[in-house]
Design a protein around this motif. Sequence first.
Motif, PDB file in Angstrom:
ATOM      1  N   PHE A 282      10.826  14.379  14.332  1.00 20.37           N
ATOM      2  CA  PHE A 282      10.939  13.455  13.191  1.00 20.37           C
ATOM      3  C   PHE A 282       9.569  13.081  12.635  1.00 20.37           C
ATOM      4  N   GLY A 283       8.638  14.025  12.731  1.00 19.51           N
ATOM      5  CA  GLY A 283       7.346  13.827  12.090  1.00 19.51           C
ATOM      6  C   GLY A 283       6.317  13.066  12.891  1.00 19.51           C
ATOM      7  N   LYS A 284       6.607  12.704  14.144  1.00 23.72           N
ATOM      8  CA  LYS A 284       5.597  11.993  14.944  1.00 23.72           C
ATOM      9  C   LYS A 284       5.807  12.288  16.430  1.00 23.72           C
ATOM     10  N   ALA A 285       4.775  11.977  17.203  1.00 22.92           N
ATOM     11  CA  ALA A 285       4.859  12.199  18.646  1.00 22.92           C
ATOM     12  C   ALA A 285       5.988  11.356  19.222  1.00 22.92           C
ATOM     13  N   ILE A 286       6.739  11.929  20.150  1.00 21.35           N
ATOM     14  CA  ILE A 286       7.866  11.157  20.701  1.00 21.35           C
ATOM     15  C   ILE A 286       7.371   9.962  21.504  1.00 21.35           C
TER      16      ILE A 286
END
Length: 382
Positions: free
Chosen positions: A272-276
């Motif tokens: 979703f576009g970022k580090a989890i």
Amino acid sequence: MFDVYELPEEHTAIREAVRAVCDGKVAPNAAAADELGEFPQASYDALRAADFHAPHIPAEYGGAGADALATAIVIEEVARACAASSLIPAVNKLGTMPLLLAGSDALKRRYLPQVASGEAMFSYCLSEPDAGSDAAGMKTRAVLDGDAYVLNGVKRWITNAGVSEYYTVFAVTDPAARSRGISAFVVEKSDPGVSFGAPEKKLGIKGSPTREVYLDNVRIPADRMIGEPGTGFATAMQTLDHTRVTIAAQAVGIAQGALDFALGYVQERKQFGKAIADFQGIQFMLADMGMKLEAARQLTYAAAGRSERGDKDLTYFGAAAKCFASDAAMQITTDAVQLLGGYGYTKDFPLERMMRDAKITQIYEGTNQVQRIVMARQLLAG
């Protein structure tokens, strides 16, 4: 004013030294030892070269003379890299602890220097096919015949069996006395009548062989008895008070290895576009893992201090540390697998191995149900 608790400088130095050896020469062998189910000889050689294979042996017998806390730290750091390899220092301590606690000086001088030098390993033979948690129900017999004892029986779940040269064997010398009729002996791999079963096909710690030990009319000199006749069971239980600390340390190390790997992964993996790692749900999992790990470590170190001093409450703290740390390790490794999702479930990553390895820490040296019985009895006794 008071000083906030921290490890002594020499113990921190030991951790750094063990970690360097394990990162460079033990961790690279872990996956292969697990996959092939073979004893990690290269890891043993590396630990032996650095004097971490049996650090607890006193200096007077040629050992490093590490105290209980330093030994726990060694085992923790080895387990962080490879749980199977951590059973090298752990089982060397388990096997030799009866000698250190109750053996004659002659017996210590005969066997401990060989363990200290790395020429030999030492295993511990208590459990039997029908005597697990009820160790006092063992059937292995030792009958006095002149100036020797003749041993017959089967020991099961013996760690490093077949690799170790020496074995502390518990056997019944007086059947009418139950636990007070059990004595301890040193049996050598080369003694006529000693043989081994096939390696167990296990869920985890596959690089540490687990086999049955068969004793078929094994005749040994009477001076290989550890302590006095009938004191073996007491020695066995006293030994476990000390060595449950080492299983707690092993569990802490496995959990630390899992958390370290998971922390690196969640900061690199993007969805979703970022580090989890930026998702609050992931952060809550990490926080719980870190909190439980540090609680387990502090309880383990507190138990190690009691082991070193021989405190009266060691029985309680040894059981508590082993129980809490192993439960924490099982949960932390399971959560670490979860954090990697499908990747965590594959052998391409080490977490599924760590999760499998963690499970045994809840079982051996007394199941966690037995640990809770031990703790409750200690509490009720005041």
